[in-house]
Write an enzyme that holds these catalytic residues in place. Structure first.
Site, PDB file in Angstrom:
ATOM      1  CE  LYS A  25      -5.988   7.513   0.042  1.00 17.86           C
ATOM      2  NZ  LYS A  25      -5.542   6.626   1.072  1.00 17.86           N
TER       3      LYS A  25
HETATM    4  C1  LIG Z   1      -5.894   7.096   2.573  1.00 13.60           C
HETATM    5  C2  LIG Z   1      -6.151   6.062   3.576  1.00 13.60           C
HETATM    6  C3  LIG Z   1      -6.984   6.296   4.683  1.00 13.60           C
HETATM    7  C4  LIG Z   1      -7.538   7.651   5.056  1.00 13.60           C
HETATM    8  O1  LIG Z   1      -8.192   8.323   4.079  1.00 13.60           O
HETATM    9  P1  LIG Z   1      -8.294   9.951   4.118  1.00 13.60           P
HETATM   10  O2  LIG Z   1      -9.310  10.207   3.060  1.00 13.60           O
HETATM   11  O3  LIG Z   1      -6.946  10.460   3.766  1.00 13.60           O
HETATM   12  O4  LIG Z   1      -8.739  10.348   5.458  1.00 13.60           O
HETATM   13  C5  LIG Z   1      -7.241   5.230   5.536  1.00 13.60           C
HETATM   14  N1  LIG Z   1      -6.703   4.025   5.329  1.00 13.60           N
HETATM   15  C6  LIG Z   1      -5.885   3.767   4.286  1.00 13.60           C
HETATM   16  C7  LIG Z   1      -5.336   2.387   4.118  1.00 13.60           C
HETATM   17  C8  LIG Z   1      -5.570   4.781   3.390  1.00 13.60           C
HETATM   18  O5  LIG Z   1      -4.737   4.519   2.373  1.00 13.60           O
END
Ligand SMILES: *Cc1c(COP(=O)(O)O)cnc(C)c1O
Length: 360
Positions: A180
């Site tokens: 991210k």
């Molecule tokens: C990454 C992501 C999640 C989940 O996050 P995690 O930390 O991997 O559990 C949820 N929604 C979106 C749109 C994402 O890109």
């Protein structure tokens, strides 16, 4: 190989984690509180509650908004599966509304078509780092007295009309997974202006207790560790620089894609600050190879690519309903391809990627 994504962590993050080691407080402690305060300040909300992941943060946000058995929650089928799964964790019903073909974000008109007496909430996803059409969505949710949750897991620092995402809905939800825009390893955050929601979510995160071993409601262990929070505090300070680099890299890619007939560059809406979690092009029929061939040509040149997402959520086996057609999402899932845009790319690597694209 140039990877499609890469966490940027270094000596400062390591020092912060070392300090946590020395303190002996490894689980949720003072660094989590500090990270929450800094995050609220950054996002422009009164409260922030840290969680163990973006997924658990989504679950907490929905529980905090009172979603339960049989409640309908409208969301996009063109997202990471966690968005919709959070509704199932609450034993709610997922109702999908199709997306806008240019931004790939949920289409407010399609949301309106799917509202019923049972609709309790809408989860919008600021996909690839681009804010949704928030004026229309906030208005719709107010008119129908529906809760609004923003899945901002790909959009840390993105803005709509100068205001940060995560501050429009009843709750905003962020992920700090290593791919991210900022990371804590695993981690998540819920932002809200509502004191009752924040308090409720804090309780749910701690097995339903405010006081130790007094459990008022059924809760979970969804806490963030102080080690993760210490990394988050450092990463948050770097976030604006990371995002500026992503936007610069996107501009370079735009110039290149503009020279290539048959590839569509990412559409950026007016009034938004797009933070390019992904730089996603669309391969049209005019392009002379398939998407998969284009991806493998780039891989052969040492350039990583990604498809987000190859199967819309309503086509995943445990969501699949006969006759559910969400045409725009289904077409997009066959035509999108993401190229490296992350801040770890050197100018030389950007040149290399752009030249490789021109040579295709
Ligand atoms: C990454 C992501 C999640 C989940 O996050 P995690 O930390 O991997 O559990 C949820 N929604 C979106 C749109 C994402 O890109």
């Amino acid at each position: 190989m140039i990877p499609i994504s890469m966490p940027l962590i270094g000596a400062e993050e390591l020092d912060a984690v070392k300090d946590v080691f020395k303190s002996g407080i490894l689980a949720q402690g003072p660094r989590v509180q500090e990270f929450e305060e800094l995050f609220s300040h950054y996002a422009g909300t009164r409260y922030s509650v840290a969680a163990s992941s973006g997924t658990t943060a989504l679950h907490l946000a929905l529980l905090g908004c009172g979603i339960g058995v049989g409640d309908e929650v409208i969301t996009t089928p063109f997202s990471f599966v966690a968005t919709a799964n959070s509704v199932l964790y609450c034993r709610g019903d997922v109702v999908f509304a199709d997306i806008d073909p240019e931004t790939y974000n949920i289409d407010p008109e399609k949301i309106e078509e799917r509202i019923t007496d049972k609709t309790k909430a809408v989860i919008v996803v600021h996909l690839y780092g681009q804010p949704c059409d928030m004026d229309a969505i906030v208005k719709l949710c107010r008119e129908h007295d529906i809760r609004l949750i923003e899945d901002a897991c790909q959009a840390h620092g993105a803005e709509y009309k100068g205001r940060k995402v995560g501050s429009f809905g009843d709750c905003g939800v962020f992920s700090f997974y290593p791919t991210k825009n900022m990371t804590t390893g695993e981690g998540g955050m819920i932002t809200t202006d509502d004191r009752d929601i924040a308090e409720n979510i804090r309780m749910l995160r701690e097995h339903g207790s405010k006081k130790k071993y007094q459990h008022e409601i059924l809760g979970y262990n969804y806490r963030m560790t102080d080690m993760a929070a210490a990394i988050g505090v450092v990463q948050l300070k770097k976030l604006d620089d990371f995002n500026s680099k992503r936007r610069e890299n996107a501009r370079r890619l735009d110039e290149t894609i503009a020279q290539l007939d048959g590839l569509i560059d990412p559409h950026v809406s007016s009034n938004v600050r797009h933070v390019f979690h992904q730089y996603t092009v669309r391969i049209t029929k005019k392009w002379d190879t398939s998407r998969d061939k284009m991806a493998s040509s780039l891989t052969n040149k040492g350039i990583g690519t990604g498809i987000y997402y190859p199967i819309p959520i309503h086509k995943q086996p445990y969501y699949e309903k006969a006759n559910e057609v969400l045409k725009v999402s289904e077409e997009a899932s066959k035509e999108v391809l993401s190229l490296p845009v992350h801040p770890g790319l050197s100018p030389e690597e950007m040149d290399y990627i752009c030249n490789a694209l021109l040579e295709l």
